[in-house]
Design an enzyme around this catalytic site. Sequence first.
Site, mmCIF file in Angstrom:
data_model
loop_
_atom_site.group_PDB
_atom_site.id
_atom_site.type_symbol
_atom_site.label_atom_id
_atom_site.label_comp_id
_atom_site.label_asym_id
_atom_site.label_seq_id
_atom_site.Cartn_x
_atom_site.Cartn_y
_atom_site.Cartn_z
ATOM 1 N N LYS A 47 0.815 -1.185 0.000
ATOM 2 C CA LYS A 47 0.000 0.000 0.000
ATOM 3 C C LYS A 47 0.863 1.254 0.000
ATOM 4 C CE LYS A 47 -3.599 -2.131 2.791
ATOM 5 N NZ LYS A 47 -4.212 -2.149 4.122
ATOM 6 N N GLY A 48 2.092 1.101 0.404
ATOM 7 C CA GLY A 48 2.958 2.246 0.652
ATOM 8 C C GLY A 48 3.186 3.181 -0.513
ATOM 9 N N ASP A 113 14.828 -0.341 1.866
ATOM 10 C CA ASP A 113 15.582 -0.447 3.108
ATOM 11 C C ASP A 113 16.597 -1.581 2.958
ATOM 12 O OD1 ASP A 113 16.478 -0.449 5.736
ATOM 13 O OD2 ASP A 113 14.508 -0.609 6.640
#
Length: 190
Positions: A47-48, A113
């Site tokens: 969803k980010g 990340d």
Amino acid sequence: MQHQTLPPGIETILLDAETIAGAIRRMAGEIARDYADRPLVLVGVLKGAVFVTADLARALAEVPGGPTDVQLDFIAVSSYGNAHRSSGEVRLVQDTTYAIEGKYVVIVEDIIDNGHTLHYLRAMLGNRQPASLRAAVLLDKPYHRAIDVTVDYTGLTCPDEFVVGYGLDYQERYRTLPYLAKLRPEVLPA
């Protein structure tokens, strides 16, 4: 930046909406240069990356000589669950809607990340034989990279903090903030 009251749980704003918008416009310019006069498929990672994908598509429409047609598709993967650190194990939750074989594709991510998610997506989507496959990431957080993965378009370097806002969440909260923020320490588990 004008003083504003921050929502409960937010310690400070790290990147404001104007800074994010500028990074999106810059990435759109780079993508438009590489895909001038070609149709393009943006595959947003849910969803980010929903806000990044939408804003990037709109920014591409404003670049003269950019892609002739920009289609949007979405894919959902999970590596966090309800935790605040990635498990490193990526699983497909929802696949794309359309076939990408022979198409020019840009994966759109909110943040990179450790690199596991983007590595997984590049391998999976690359096996579908697109004409080209590149990645655009709003936030590069290189401090804990476990896998060396190529990012073709990078918006900003993310501080070495757990961040929320502009699509990024903590337990489904804070996602709709128009900026990138740091949570108060007491919000996150030790």
